[in-house]
Every structure is written in C-alpha cells, then in structure tokens.
Design a protein around this motif. Structure first.
Motif, mmCIF file in Angstrom:
data_model
loop_
_atom_site.group_PDB
_atom_site.id
_atom_site.type_symbol
_atom_site.label_atom_id
_atom_site.label_comp_id
_atom_site.label_asym_id
_atom_site.label_seq_id
_atom_site.Cartn_x
_atom_site.Cartn_y
_atom_site.Cartn_z
ATOM 1 N N ALA A 161 0.493 -1.264 0.011
ATOM 2 C CA ALA A 161 -0.111 0.215 0.369
ATOM 3 C C ALA A 161 0.837 1.527 -0.315
ATOM 4 O O ALA A 161 1.082 1.842 -0.586
ATOM 5 C CB ALA A 161 -1.229 -0.321 1.269
ATOM 6 N N LEU A 162 1.847 0.886 0.717
ATOM 7 C CA LEU A 162 2.806 2.058 0.483
ATOM 8 C C LEU A 162 3.599 2.876 -1.120
ATOM 9 O O LEU A 162 2.971 3.691 -0.721
ATOM 10 C CB LEU A 162 3.738 2.325 1.934
ATOM 11 C CG LEU A 162 5.411 2.739 1.629
ATOM 12 C CD1 LEU A 162 4.453 4.150 1.538
ATOM 13 C CD2 LEU A 162 6.580 2.237 2.485
ATOM 14 N N ALA A 172 12.453 5.729 7.071
ATOM 15 C CA ALA A 172 11.615 6.341 7.209
ATOM 16 C C ALA A 172 9.706 6.066 7.124
ATOM 17 O O ALA A 172 9.493 6.600 8.404
ATOM 18 C CB ALA A 172 11.556 7.940 8.041
ATOM 19 N N GLU A 173 9.605 6.685 6.084
ATOM 20 C CA GLU A 173 8.761 6.448 5.722
ATOM 21 C C GLU A 173 8.408 4.922 5.240
ATOM 22 O O GLU A 173 7.088 4.886 6.270
ATOM 23 C CB GLU A 173 7.861 7.170 4.384
ATOM 24 C CG GLU A 173 8.165 8.192 4.387
ATOM 25 C CD GLU A 173 8.535 9.354 2.759
ATOM 26 O OE1 GLU A 173 8.503 10.395 2.653
ATOM 27 O OE2 GLU A 173 8.980 8.621 2.295
ATOM 28 N N VAL A 174 8.895 4.379 5.346
ATOM 29 C CA VAL A 174 8.695 2.480 5.442
ATOM 30 C C VAL A 174 8.248 2.536 7.244
ATOM 31 O O VAL A 174 7.033 1.553 7.026
ATOM 32 C CB VAL A 174 9.610 1.896 5.383
ATOM 33 C CG1 VAL A 174 9.987 0.416 5.028
ATOM 34 C CG2 VAL A 174 10.431 1.973 3.767
ATOM 35 N N ARG A 175 9.560 2.422 7.487
ATOM 36 C CA ARG A 175 8.908 2.469 9.121
ATOM 37 C C ARG A 175 7.601 3.048 9.494
ATOM 38 O O ARG A 175 6.786 2.553 10.224
ATOM 39 C CB ARG A 175 9.783 3.056 10.243
ATOM 40 C CG ARG A 175 11.350 3.248 10.072
ATOM 41 C CD ARG A 175 12.105 3.516 11.099
ATOM 42 N NE ARG A 175 13.434 2.853 11.322
ATOM 43 C CZ ARG A 175 13.816 2.061 12.392
ATOM 44 N NH1 ARG A 175 13.308 2.499 13.209
ATOM 45 N NH2 ARG A 175 15.526 1.772 12.191
ATOM 46 N N GLU A 193 14.148 -3.658 5.503
ATOM 47 C CA GLU A 193 15.310 -3.737 3.791
ATOM 48 C C GLU A 193 14.798 -3.745 2.652
ATOM 49 O O GLU A 193 15.010 -3.724 1.221
ATOM 50 C CB GLU A 193 16.722 -4.870 3.748
ATOM 51 C CG GLU A 193 17.640 -3.904 4.963
ATOM 52 C CD GLU A 193 18.509 -5.527 5.551
ATOM 53 O OE1 GLU A 193 18.435 -6.465 4.465
ATOM 54 O OE2 GLU A 193 19.332 -5.101 6.649
ATOM 55 N N ALA A 194 14.055 -4.731 3.085
ATOM 56 C CA ALA A 194 12.546 -5.378 1.987
ATOM 57 C C ALA A 194 12.291 -4.346 0.980
ATOM 58 O O ALA A 194 12.092 -4.277 -0.435
ATOM 59 C CB ALA A 194 12.011 -7.043 2.207
ATOM 60 N N ALA A 195 11.307 -3.692 1.510
ATOM 61 C CA ALA A 195 10.655 -2.534 1.121
ATOM 62 C C ALA A 195 11.784 -1.765 0.207
ATOM 63 O O ALA A 195 11.272 -1.557 -0.944
ATOM 64 C CB ALA A 195 9.972 -1.537 2.872
ATOM 65 N N LEU A 196 12.924 -1.080 0.782
ATOM 66 C CA LEU A 196 13.250 -0.469 -0.632
ATOM 67 C C LEU A 196 14.527 -1.225 -1.214
ATOM 68 O O LEU A 196 14.501 -0.804 -2.778
ATOM 69 C CB LEU A 196 14.769 0.341 0.642
ATOM 70 C CG LEU A 196 14.445 1.284 1.688
ATOM 71 C CD1 LEU A 196 15.450 1.288 3.035
ATOM 72 C CD2 LEU A 196 13.386 2.611 1.791
#
Lengths: 207, 700
Positions: A161-162, A172-175, A193-196
């Motif tokens: 969704a992000l 920071a936005e992932v967090r 790490e995975a999100a980035l």
C-alpha cells in the motif's frame, strides 16, 4: 436472548446499528436483516440476523452469509478460506489482518463484512499476478524479512500500500507505514530493507 | 567420528540462502494451525475465571446448551474445582461459528465462592498473606547452590559491591496464540497444534486422555512463534479433543489473545540482592546472591546467577514465591536475561570502584577463550575506544552512553532420527519429526541433504512437523539445529553410500574412485565415466531407497559465547531511553545458514530491548486481574523504535553445529542498562526502564 440493543457495558458486535452517516451498508442487504424492536431511544435502527452479501475478493465475486457483527476477517477466514490475513489480536492492535479495500489498507478485524460489500478486497493471496510474485513478496523472501511468518502477510500488504502511493519512500516512511504492524520474532530491520529493495527492483510499481 | 567437510568446500552451509518456505509465507499459502479448516469444523471457546482465587460451586450451562448452533458444552474441565488465577479455564463450548461460541460463553452461569488471594509477589511474600496453595506457604524452600568457600572468598576481596536489582514478568505474546484443531477418526485422534514439539505434545495428549500414543497423531506444519511457551501440551489440547468427541465433529480451539497472555506462560520476575568481591587488581573472587521470583502457581522462577563468569567462590540462595497468577513456562533462555541484568551491572559497578574500563575488567575475568576474542572484535567494530571515560559526560539534556554484556548458553544436540527417501525418478524426500518455529529448520534440513548429495536445495523435499515422521524432541533450549542436522547428515551419508554402490557396479569403477557433486556422480580418475542424478536414481529400479539416520557424535557441540555492545540516548527531561545501535557478536559453531542465523540474532536483540524498556505484565494487586493482556496495553518494541542492529556471526566451524536462538537475547537488557548508567551516571535498578524509573533514578 433478549432484543437488547448494543450493550454499553461490554462491546458487542452482535447487532448492527444503522445511524445516519454510518450508512455504509448497501440498501439491498438490509431487507434480509431483521429489524429489532424496540428501536433505540435515539431512534437508531438495530438489525439482527444474517444476510447474504457479495464480497469481491482478489478479483472474484464471492457470496458470504454474514451477521451484522461478522467482521471482514471472520468472513474471509471462516467462510472463504482466505487465511493469508491472520487473526492475532482481533481488535486492531497488530496489523496482521491488513488487507486492501479499494486500494487502501484496512484492518479486516475492525471492518464489518457488511461494510466491505461491493468493494474491491485484495489480500496477500491476490498480490501475485499469473504466478509472478509481487516485487514486495520477492524482496521479503530475498532479504529474509520473515521468520515464523505469521505477521508477514500484514507487513507485505502495508508495504504494498505504501509503494502504491509513494513509489520511492525513505526508510523513515517505510517505518511509518508499518508502524501498525507487530512482529514478535523481530524482522523489522529486514522488512525495511525489503521494502527499499522492492522499490529499487521495479521503480515501486507492481511487477 | 563423523565430521563436516571444510567450510570452503560447502555450497550451502555457512552461506546465505533464502528460506525454502518463504514463498508459502509471503503468499498466504502457508497453513498454520489457526488456518486449518476442515469440513464440518466447529469452533471451540473457553470460559475463563474472572477471579484470582475461587471455588467453583456450580456451573449452569443449560442456556448455552440450548443456544442454536452450540454442539457441545463441557463444565467439568477444571481438574480440582478451585481456580487459582484470573483466566483459568472453567468451562468450554463448541459451536458452528466463533461468534456463536462466544455467545454461548456469555450464557454460562458460574457460582463461585470467592477466596482471598495474593496476585503479586510483594503481597504474597508478606507473612500474613493469603496462601495460594492452602497446604503450603507462598515462599517455598530455598534452592541453594555454590562452590568454593564463600567466606574465604570475601576475605580475599579488597573491594566489595552489594546491590539490589529487580526484573519484571514478561509474557511471550507469540503472534499465533496457543491452540489446536482436534479431529477423531474412530479411536484415533489427529491434533493440529501450534507447537514447538509435535512428539512431546503427542505424549502429553495421550497421557491426558489415557490413550495409547499410537492412537494420537500431532501435526504442525507452520507455527506462529512460541519462544518456549509451546513446548508442552496444555489443558486446551485435552479440552479440544473432548469437545470434538462430544460433538462428533472436528473442533478448532484457539485461545483468545488475553487468555494466551494469562494462561500460556511467562518469564518469571526476579528480586535480587547480590554481593560481589574482587581483589585490588581486579580479579573477581566471590559472589553471593539471595533471590526471589514468582512463576505464578508454577515453579522454577530461579535465575542463572552468577551468569557468564567463572568465579571461584559462590553462594546462591533462591526462593520461588507462589502467586495467584498464570504459571510460568520456558521463555527464550530461561533464567538468563534476568540473571544477566543483575550480573553485568554489578560487574560494571565493581569495575567503576576499581577504576577500570568495563571491557578490561571483562577481559581480566572472562575465562571463555571464544568470548575473549569476541570482546576484542566487538569492541573494535563498535568503537568502544570512543566511549567517554566517565559516566554522565554529555552536558545534556540528551545524554549518550555505551554499555556491554556477555552472552552464554549451554545445551547442545541430542537424539533425533530421520529418514531419507530417494525415488527412482530422482526425487528426494527427507523426513524428520522436528518443527520450524521460524528458525528456518525446514530450510536447514533440506540444506544438509543438498550439501551431502551435491544437488540443488530446491530438489529436496523436507517433510517435518508430524509425529508420523521419525522422532525429534521439542524445539527448545536452542537444541534443534544441533539435534537435527547430525541426524539428517547421517541418513544422507548412508543413502549416498548406497547410491555409490549402485554407481560403482554400473560403471565398473571402484567406489572409492567415485564422487558426487553438482548433480552427478563421476569417477575422479576418468570424468567421462559419470551418471547424472536422474540416471543414478534410475539404477534403483522400482523400489525407492529408504535409509534411516540418527544423531551421532562429532557433528555438534554444546556451549556458546557472545557479547553485545549498545549505545543509548537518554532524554533527561522526559526520562525516555532511546537505543541508538546494538552490536551483537555471537558464535554458533558451524553456521548452517548465515542469512537466517543473523535473523535469529536480530530477533533476540529486539526482544531483549523490548524487555529492557517496555514489557511488563501488570496484575492489579487489589483485584488480582491482569491489566495488560492485549497488544494495546502490553507494549512490545515496534518499527518506530527499532535501532540499528549489527550482527557478527563468529565462525567456529570445527565445533560443529550449535544452536543460536537463545544466547543473543541473554545480555541485551543488561547491555542497555549499563549504557543508560554510562549516559546519566545513575543506575536504573529495575526493568523495564520506563521514563518514570529513569526520572526517579535521576532525582536520587
């Protein structure tokens, strides 16, 4: 059982309260519910019984019989065998039941099935397209962003969704995006790490 | 004696490779106990006692029984009729939906004779406190330990530190609650359980129901975390089986989140008074402790004091205290994080008195050769040399500090059996009745086979989590990897040997000349003489090759060492502690999968920080009711508080496989506590180090 309205002492989802502004229930489903008497002092109508509604889950229309109190989570897990969304707290505290409703994350345990009628529901089972994993899913595997895996579907949906609305998030936005997801094994760092990594792999879009 | 090939010759072991069940877990395909749906499945629910101590006088379940959709009601599930903590099981129902099951619980009327209680340790320790068990006092007989001569030890000591410390009760809060699905097939019972040990659970269920063990099968394909709380069978197992029998239908009985918190285990607290003596030149010579802890109505609330350091003269005295609270269960390194919290701080207090750097003081007193190297490696990587020589060095209000602590753990491998099946079409199956808690056991089982047979890991089907598979014990005590890996290797070695016999006969080459690698068997003397994997397995004809393996000496060890370093920032105006970074150095002998081993260390550190700063099971002493049984009120560390965590897996492959699940959570809270002291110059002697406690320490 008496026809008591919603209890004030103990939260109950047994009955459904139709109030102005909360009219999320399609008019079509209401006739099959039984209107209770007396109506509440404030004039709100209280419905009980069961109704058959259509849920659009991962692109398919599915029929479920729900009571006013039935949560989307209960309908998905108990009637449709869509068990990727996990029941962990059943009160909106942990994010393990996160699904997308019309593209936005909702907690399936805090969403009444009636309110989901007619809306597009995407669960973790619906992310892979033609057997090809969503890059978020692939990145979770590659980075080992999971251990027992019980929270994983919720994290995957939050990250998906992000990236849908912000294809190039900072850490920071992932967090922030996964702040409502609880993991007890301790996978957080690798989720970041995975999100980035998913962002880099596909420019944030679905692969 | 068996041994592993050198690390540099390995394809998988020691390397990083993704877990095999990652795909199932990220797509929702992985079926956990909670996800098991069967035709005609009923939903069970448990009625919990609202009282911390009461006699059940009468249960009227007639209204529940009459509710449409209710298929079974049990009112005789309590073994004694006297409940001793809030949350204890009083009655059970099974119904066609979870919603109706909950309705039915509300219709059950229970008459209780309410008794006096002592739900917290401070109340329970008072001499006039109500007894938790009428026949014995709340404070139990002490367990005493020690060695050397404590009086002579303290006589040698030129410097003595004497202090008090206190830790809290921590609840496991696995994301998947405890629960099971029970299904009868005639006299045979199948139980899907969220468990850390299918075989031990079978034993427990069979005993409880007075069934032959051979009539009970336990399955756990995936499970959502346990951390020690799922090593034993529970009352709900037997209740689910009884409900299923009564309703003549399969029953899923999962605890609610609050029930899980109240009944399914916790880490006991510790109240410690300790005394440490050292010589003027910094050698620790004597340690004495008197401790109290509560495991609720259970026992074994002791600690591992004096942990990590080999001190010549010690004396320990521990008292378990009964309270009207749910019984403790094993929790990731039982007895150790609480002991470490005490020990590492009293060590730091001593170092300060001796005017020594805490690191130098550890190096002088640590007798573990591995950890001595780890201290030096970790200190260098962490930048320990930049640590301010005195505490409270920052002008504030934000003050930074660094701390350290030692990790230790003991158990190793033990009897596990396995079966390797090679099919004539080349298929490979490995069966072992172990289970994967999220520790990548399934993946390492396949990796050991792949390594030995020289085939891709994806070609190995690892079948675990079922009592129909060969015996393995519970996954506790970090024993799984050192128990399972040798048994898998043993079966695979035997299977390989038989395949080589076939290849030697077929190729007309001496077996000693053959080698298996890269998916084929070939002659070392003549590479043209070879068979690919399919051709090799076709030599089996029609019957698969089945070989049994077992745990053997030489492939695993016991005992690991590690150390951790942390840097924190304390807001002296609000009392908030923020962990900035942690470095964990941890050995585990031969690393089976570096990627997933690091994940376990990450997780252990995170649980340790959470224990240090946030977690605390609270019971209202006035009502005896647990106050924080949900994730809303019981705080665990989340995404926004996550510090930078660096992990160094310290390789000692010659020692074979050793478990890594527990040791890295041992010193984290202590390490942070020492860092907090270094930041503010005041000791916070009780965890969790919440802002109020930090502010209180600052005001002393």
């Amino acid at each position: 059982m008496s026809d008591e309205p919603i209890k004030s002492k103990k939260f109950s989802r047994r009955a459904f309260l139709k109030v102005s502004g909360g009219g999320a229930v399609g008019a079509a489903v209401l006739p099959s519910l039984v209107k209770t008497t007396p109506v509440r002092a404030d004039g709100a109508e209280v419905f009980k019984g069961a109704a058959t509604i259509q849920l659009k889950v991962n692109g398919k229309a599915r029929s479920v019989e729900v009571e006013p109190r039935t949560t989307l989570l209960s309908a998905l897990r108990h009637q449709l065998e869509v068990t990727g969304c996990k029941e962990v707290c059943d009160r909106g505290e942990c994010g393990a039941c996160t699904v997308l409703m019309n593209g936005k994350t909702v907690l399936a345990c805090m969403t009444l099935a009636l309110d989901a009628a007619g809306k597009e529901i995407t669960t973790v089972e619906g992310l892979a397209v033609d057997g090809k994993l969503d890059p978020v899913q692939q990145a979770f595997i590659d980075k080992d962003a999971l251990m027992c895996g019980f929270c994983t579907p919720g994290f995957v949906m939050s990250v998906r969704a992000l990236l849908n609305k912000n294809p190039h998030p900072t850490e920071a936005e992932v967090r922030q995006a996964v702040a409502g997801n609880t993991c007890r094994c301790g996978t957080y760092g690798r989720v970041f790490e995975a999100a980035l990594a998913a962002t880099k792999a596909t420019n944030g879009k679905r692969g | 004696m068996a041994n592993w090939k050198p690390l540099e010759q390995m394809t998988y072991l020691g390397k990083r490779y993704p877990r095999l069940d990652g795909l199932a877990k990220v797509t929702g395909a992985a079926k956990y106990t909670y996800d098991v749906n069967l035709p005609g499945l009923l939903y069970g629910a448990l009625l919990s006692s609202p009282h911390p101590a009461a006699v059940i006088k009468n249960i009227d379940a007639s209204a529940a029984q009459a509710l449409p959709g209710v298929k079974a009601v049990l009112t005789d599930i309590h073994p004694t009729g006297t409940v001793r903590y809030v949350g204890e099981e009083v009655a059970a129902v099974a119904a066609v939906s979870p919603e109706i099951a909950r309705d039915a619980l509300e219709l059950i009327k229970v008459d209780y004779e309410v008794l006096k209680f002592a739900a917290d340790i401070d109340t329970a320790m008072q001499s006039e406190a109500p007894r938790v068990f009428f026949e014995q006092p709340n404070i139990r007989d002490p367990r005493k330990g020690g060695k050397g001569d404590i009086e002579a030890g303290f006589k040698q000591a030129a410097v003595v530190v004497e202090s008090d410390y206190r830790t809290q009760v921590q609840t496991h809060n696995s994301l998947e609650v405890h629960g099971c699905v029970a299904k009868w097939e005639g006299e045979n019972l199948i139980v899907w359980d969220s468990t850390q040990g299918v075989h031990p659970i079978r034993e427990g269920i069979a005993k409880f129901l007075n069934l032959p063990q051979s009539n009970v099968r336990v399955i756990c394909e995936y499970m959502g975390g346990g951390f020690g709380s799922k090593l034993q069978s529970s009352r709900y197992n037997g209740i689910a089986a009884r409900l299923a029998k009564a309703a003549n239908a399969p029953v899923k009985l999962m605890l609610t989140r609050p029930q899980d918190s109240m009944t399914a285990g916790n880490r006991p607290n510790l109240i410690a008074h300790v005394k440490l003596g050292a010589t003027r030149d910094g050698k620790v010579v004597a340690f004495q402790s008197k401790t109290y802890g509560t495991a609720g109505i259970g026992s074994n609330a002791g600690s591992a004091l004096p942990i990590a350091y080999d001190i010549p003269n010690t004396q320990t005295e521990h008292y378990d205290v009964y309270t009207n609270a749910g019984p403790a269960r094993a929790f990731r390194a039982p007895g150790c994080p609480q002991a470490s919290f005490v020990m590492e701080q009293v060590m730091d207090e001593m170092a300060e008195k001796l005017n020594m750097n805490p690191l130098d003081f550890r190096l002088l007193n640590d007798t573990n050769e591995t950890r001595k190297k780890e201290w030096k490696l970790g200190a260098e990587k962490f930048g320990w040399a930049k640590r301010a020589p005195k505490p409270n060095a920052d002008p504030g209000p934000f003050k930074r500090g660094m701390g350290l602590g030692a990790a230790i753990w003991w158990p190793g491998g033990r009897g596990t059996k396995s079966q390797l099946t090679i099919l004539p079409d080349g298929g490979i199956e490995i069966r072992c009745g172990t289970q994967d808690l999220g520790t990548a056991t399934r993946t390492i089982v396949a990796a050991v086979v792949a390594e030995e047979l020289g085939v891709p890991i994806e070609s190995v089907k690892a079948l675990i989590g079922d009592t129909n598979y060969p015996y393995s014990g519970g996954s506790g005590g970090s024993t799984t990897a050192p128990s399972v890996a040798p048994a898998i290797k043993n079966a695979t070695e035997k299977g390989k040997d038989k395949l080589l016999d076939l290849a030697a006969a077929h190729l007309g080459i001496a077996k000693t000349d053959l080698m298996i690698a890269n998916g084929k068997v070939s002659a070392q003397s003549n590479a043209a003489k070879s068979l690919n994997w399919k051709q090799l397995c076709a030599l089996l004809g029609t019957a698969p090759l089945e070989v049994q393996g077992e745990w053997v000496e030489g492939l695993s060890s016991a005992g690991v060492a590690g150390c951790q370093f942390a840097e924190v920032e304390v807001d002296t105006e609000t009392g908030l502690v923020k962990v900035l970074r942690v470095l964990a150095v941890q050995d585990c002998g031969l690393v089976l999968n570096r990627l997933t081993a690091e994940s376990q260390v990450n997780g252990a550190v995170i649980q340790g920080i959470s224990y240090a700063l946030l977690e605390d099971r609270l019971i209202d002493p006035v009502t005896g009711i647990p106050l924080n049984t949900t994730f809303e009120n019981y705080k665990v560390l989340g995404a926004l508080e996550m510090p930078k965590i660096d992990v160094i897996i310290y390789d000692e492959p010659a020692r074979g496989v050793i478990g890594i699940g527990e040791p890295p959570t041992v010193p984290t809270a202590a390490t942070i506590a020492n860092a907090v002291y270094h930041a503010i110059g005041k000791r916070v002697r009780e965890i969790p180090m919440t802002p109020d406690r930090v502010l209180a320490a600052l005001s002393t």
